[in-house]
Motif scaffolding. Sequence first.
Motif, PDB file in Angstrom:
ATOM      1  N   ILE A  51       0.447   6.622  -2.934  1.00 39.69           N
ATOM      2  CA  ILE A  51       1.775   6.096  -3.228  1.00 39.69           C
ATOM      3  C   ILE A  51       2.008   4.905  -2.299  1.00 39.69           C
ATOM      4  O   ILE A  51       1.730   4.979  -1.102  1.00 39.69           O
ATOM      5  CB  ILE A  51       2.882   7.170  -3.066  1.00 39.69           C
ATOM      6  CG1 ILE A  51       4.242   6.608  -3.479  1.00 39.69           C
ATOM      7  CG2 ILE A  51       2.903   7.741  -1.669  1.00 39.69           C
ATOM      8  CD1 ILE A  51       5.329   7.649  -3.640  1.00 39.69           C
ATOM      9  N   GLY A  52       2.486   3.816  -2.882  1.00 40.24           N
ATOM     10  CA  GLY A  52       2.746   2.611  -2.104  1.00 40.24           C
ATOM     11  C   GLY A  52       4.133   2.601  -1.512  1.00 40.24           C
ATOM     12  O   GLY A  52       5.007   3.370  -1.926  1.00 40.24           O
ATOM     13  N   GLU A  53       4.331   1.722  -0.566  1.00 41.49           N
ATOM     14  CA  GLU A  53       5.654   1.568   0.044  1.00 41.49           C
ATOM     15  C   GLU A  53       6.701   1.168  -0.983  1.00 41.49           C
ATOM     16  O   GLU A  53       7.885   1.423  -0.800  1.00 41.49           O
ATOM     17  CB  GLU A  53       5.600   0.516   1.152  1.00 41.49           C
ATOM     18  CG  GLU A  53       4.764   0.937   2.336  1.00 41.49           C
ATOM     19  CD  GLU A  53       4.583  -0.173   3.352  1.00 41.49           C
ATOM     20  OE1 GLU A  53       4.610  -1.361   2.967  1.00 41.49           O
ATOM     21  OE2 GLU A  53       4.404   0.154   4.534  1.00 41.49           O
ATOM     22  N   ASP A  54       6.255   0.546  -2.078  1.00 47.45           N
ATOM     23  CA  ASP A  54       7.169   0.127  -3.130  1.00 47.45           C
ATOM     24  C   ASP A  54       7.435   1.231  -4.156  1.00 47.45           C
ATOM     25  O   ASP A  54       8.146   1.019  -5.130  1.00 47.45           O
ATOM     26  CB  ASP A  54       6.630  -1.112  -3.835  1.00 47.45           C
ATOM     27  CG  ASP A  54       5.251  -0.893  -4.448  1.00 47.45           C
ATOM     28  OD1 ASP A  54       4.716   0.244  -4.381  1.00 47.45           O
ATOM     29  OD2 ASP A  54       4.695  -1.863  -4.993  1.00 47.45           O
ATOM     30  N   GLY A  55       6.845   2.407  -3.953  1.00 47.04           N
ATOM     31  CA  GLY A  55       7.058   3.530  -4.855  1.00 47.04           C
ATOM     32  C   GLY A  55       6.033   3.644  -5.967  1.00 47.04           C
ATOM     33  O   GLY A  55       6.007   4.645  -6.676  1.00 47.04           O
ATOM     34  N   ASN A  56       5.204   2.621  -6.149  1.00 51.74           N
ATOM     35  CA  ASN A  56       4.144   2.705  -7.158  1.00 51.74           C
ATOM     36  C   ASN A  56       3.111   3.739  -6.745  1.00 51.74           C
ATOM     37  O   ASN A  56       2.845   3.916  -5.563  1.00 51.74           O
ATOM     38  CB  ASN A  56       3.451   1.343  -7.345  1.00 51.74           C
ATOM     39  CG  ASN A  56       4.317   0.365  -8.089  1.00 51.74           C
ATOM     40  OD1 ASN A  56       5.141   0.738  -8.919  1.00 51.74           O
ATOM     41  ND2 ASN A  56       4.151  -0.916  -7.775  1.00 51.74           N
ATOM     42  N   THR A  57       2.549   4.421  -7.733  1.00 47.83           N
ATOM     43  CA  THR A  57       1.524   5.414  -7.470  1.00 47.83           C
ATOM     44  C   THR A  57       0.268   5.065  -8.245  1.00 47.83           C
ATOM     45  O   THR A  57       0.309   4.302  -9.209  1.00 47.83           O
ATOM     46  CB  THR A  57       1.995   6.822  -7.878  1.00 47.83           C
ATOM     47  OG1 THR A  57       2.268   6.826  -9.286  1.00 47.83           O
ATOM     48  CG2 THR A  57       3.235   7.246  -7.111  1.00 47.83           C
ATOM     49  N   GLY A  58      -0.828   5.623  -7.825  1.00 51.04           N
ATOM     50  CA  GLY A  58      -2.078   5.378  -8.515  1.00 51.04           C
ATOM     51  C   GLY A  58      -3.169   6.300  -8.039  1.00 51.04           C
ATOM     52  O   GLY A  58      -2.981   7.123  -7.144  1.00 51.04           O
ATOM     53  N   LYS A  59      -4.318   6.142  -8.659  1.00 47.63           N
ATOM     54  CA  LYS A  59      -5.513   6.886  -8.288  1.00 47.63           C
ATOM     55  C   LYS A  59      -6.668   5.908  -8.373  1.00 47.63           C
ATOM     56  O   LYS A  59      -6.847   5.244  -9.390  1.00 47.63           O
ATOM     57  CB  LYS A  59      -5.710   8.068  -9.239  1.00 47.63           C
ATOM     58  CG  LYS A  59      -6.827   8.988  -8.860  1.00 47.63           C
ATOM     59  CD  LYS A  59      -6.820  10.194  -9.806  1.00 47.63           C
ATOM     60  CE  LYS A  59      -7.980  11.088  -9.571  1.00 47.63           C
ATOM     61  NZ  LYS A  59      -7.973  12.228 -10.517  1.00 47.63           N
ATOM     62  N   SER A  60      -7.425   5.782  -7.299  1.00 48.94           N
ATOM     63  CA  SER A  60      -8.501   4.806  -7.217  1.00 48.94           C
ATOM     64  C   SER A  60      -9.772   5.484  -6.728  1.00 48.94           C
ATOM     65  O   SER A  60      -9.722   6.522  -6.061  1.00 48.94           O
ATOM     66  CB  SER A  60      -8.135   3.684  -6.245  1.00 48.94           C
ATOM     67  OG  SER A  60      -6.927   3.065  -6.617  1.00 48.94           O
ATOM     68  N   THR A  61     -10.899   4.860  -7.022  1.00 50.67           N
ATOM     69  CA  THR A  61     -12.161   5.393  -6.524  1.00 50.67           C
ATOM     70  C   THR A  61     -12.277   5.138  -5.031  1.00 50.67           C
ATOM     71  O   THR A  61     -11.582   4.284  -4.472  1.00 50.67           O
ATOM     72  CB  THR A  61     -13.376   4.756  -7.232  1.00 50.67           C
ATOM     73  OG1 THR A  61     -13.464   3.384  -6.842  1.00 50.67           O
ATOM     74  CG2 THR A  61     -13.300   4.896  -8.740  1.00 50.67           C
ATOM     75  N   ARG A  62     -13.175   5.876  -4.415  1.00 50.80           N
ATOM     76  CA  ARG A  62     -13.436   5.690  -2.991  1.00 50.80           C
ATOM     77  C   ARG A  62     -13.833   4.246  -2.709  1.00 50.80           C
ATOM     78  O   ARG A  62     -13.358   3.638  -1.758  1.00 50.80           O
ATOM     79  CB  ARG A  62     -14.536   6.655  -2.549  1.00 50.80           C
ATOM     80  CG  ARG A  62     -14.895   6.520  -1.076  1.00 50.80           C
ATOM     81  CD  ARG A  62     -16.024   7.445  -0.680  1.00 50.80           C
ATOM     82  NE  ARG A  62     -17.289   6.853  -1.105  1.00 50.80           N
ATOM     83  CZ  ARG A  62     -18.308   7.539  -1.604  1.00 50.80           C
ATOM     84  NH1 ARG A  62     -18.223   8.836  -1.773  1.00 50.80           N
ATOM     85  NH2 ARG A  62     -19.420   6.926  -1.934  1.00 50.80           N
ATOM     86  N   LEU A  63     -14.688   3.678  -3.549  1.00 53.70           N
ATOM     87  CA  LEU A  63     -15.150   2.312  -3.312  1.00 53.70           C
ATOM     88  C   LEU A  63     -14.057   1.275  -3.555  1.00 53.70           C
ATOM     89  O   LEU A  63     -14.023   0.244  -2.880  1.00 53.70           O
ATOM     90  CB  LEU A  63     -16.386   2.007  -4.158  1.00 53.70           C
ATOM     91  CG  LEU A  63     -17.641   2.781  -3.733  1.00 53.70           C
ATOM     92  CD1 LEU A  63     -18.808   2.439  -4.647  1.00 53.70           C
ATOM     93  CD2 LEU A  63     -17.996   2.521  -2.282  1.00 53.70           C
TER      94      LEU A  63
END
Length: 96
Positions: free
Chosen positions: A28-40
Amino acid sequence: MAIRITCINKDNGFHENPNLAITHLGWIGEDGNTGKSTRLEIYNWIKNKKGEAYVADIYGNRAKVITAETYNGTQYLKTEADHSTKNNLLSLPECN
């Protein structure tokens, strides 16, 4: 912008270094956006784009997520040393 890592996904293989089992990280970002990313993806964002990531415990204590490489060049993430002897990433719950 900094992101807080909230969960991880691991593969089921055997890894001499357990950090290499992490395949994806939820955030979760400071701006409230969320996501899922690979390790790389997170590794490259921190290393090459000067991104900042951290893990927070229930008390609000933060451990900075940093990049690392194995002796043969495999890229992974871990947390800087804090009051815990464990890698804080490995203590996170599994992402859905």
